[in-house]
Scaffold this active site. Sequence first.
Site, PDB file in Angstrom:
ATOM      1  N   GLU A  46      11.917  -9.705  -7.557  1.00 38.28           N
ATOM      2  CA  GLU A  46      12.893 -10.604  -8.160  1.00 38.28           C
ATOM      3  C   GLU A  46      13.854  -9.852  -9.077  1.00 38.28           C
ATOM      4  O   GLU A  46      15.062 -10.135  -9.107  1.00 38.28           O
ATOM      5  CB  GLU A  46      12.169 -11.703  -8.951  1.00 38.28           C
ATOM      6  CG  GLU A  46      11.269 -12.592  -8.101  1.00 38.28           C
ATOM      7  CD  GLU A  46       9.829 -12.098  -8.025  1.00 38.28           C
ATOM      8  OE1 GLU A  46       8.932 -12.946  -7.884  1.00 38.28           O
ATOM      9  OE2 GLU A  46       9.600 -10.872  -8.115  1.00 38.28           O
ATOM     10  N   ALA A 152     -11.163   6.985  18.003  1.00 41.97           N
ATOM     11  CA  ALA A 152     -10.586   7.398  19.285  1.00 41.97           C
ATOM     12  C   ALA A 152     -11.727   7.643  20.254  1.00 41.97           C
ATOM     13  O   ALA A 152     -12.758   8.215  19.886  1.00 41.97           O
ATOM     14  CB  ALA A 152      -9.750   8.661  19.108  1.00 41.97           C
TER      15      ALA A 152
END
Length: 343
Positions: A46, A152
């Site tokens: 903001e 993996a």
Amino acid sequence: MQRCLQLAALGAGTVAPNPMVGAILVHDDRIIGEGYHQQYGQAHAEVNCINSVPEQQQHLLEKSTMYVSLEPCAHFGKTPPCANLLIDKKIPRVVIACRDSYKEVAGRGIELLRNAGVEVTVGLLEKEAQELNRRFFKYHEVQRPYIILKWAQSSNSRIANADLSRVMISNDYSNRLVHRWRNEEAAIMVGSNTALHDDPSLTNRHWYGNDPVRILMDWSLKVPATHQLMADGGKTIIFNQLRNEEAGNKLFRYIEKDEPVIRQVLLQLYDLKIQSVLVEGGASLLQSFIDEGCWDEARVITNQQLVIHNGLHSPVLNDHSLVKTASYLSDDIYYYTHSVTHT
């Protein structure tokens, strides 16, 4: 609001443990300012949004609507309350994607704005905003880090050679992506076998930004001081069953032998304000998170051109849903979420 979420995502890897937040100011259907939370401890979205409005257009703030992806804060932390700033700038209308579940905010920002006469709308693209900050919400609502499992594997679901000797499974493109993932999380975790046999540094050297805090699960402290995790000067937390002390940039945290191990670790990481963890291995460590139900996402890289004979089996997920797939040459990446969300 979609633009707010785009801006907020730019803070990935730099604002944790704060949430990612984006904000824009609109006057007569035209954006006059925009900003996002860029760095932990620095100005919130903001503030950056208001400051981006040119001086000659600052008078338009009193006739503008602010769109913000998360409820403005209402407490003094590293920076002053953003809700007070919006009131001081006399912004008449604020549209918020979702409430902030952090106990210091939790509706107080909305209440403060409404009590000051600001028109507040909540819930625009709420699910998308909650998804963007899923790590932040998990940490505060369940009181544990957000857990991402990664491994993996070969095409026949093997994660390593039988003798644990190192084998390159994923290709260069996937490796670069993994280093991006590391940058997006607060910490990265491996077990002692991975540390001993692969001697990883666990940095995001193939990407940019801050390195994650390294976490080593080493019950008997068998990883020698000469290995990278112990010797390279980076911050490392070592969970073990022998010591409980801080030694320079190494933090040794004691784990009870007779209590559920993973939940002990997560509780301590919550106390250390570690908001998210990428668990990279090995197989037994990954499976222990799965078996105890303490995970949120899994990212599995499968090299479709590689076969490892008589290798170490990959972990086996349960209560999971496939949400996305991607391909990078020989590698297919499967993204899963944990179907059980309350743990």
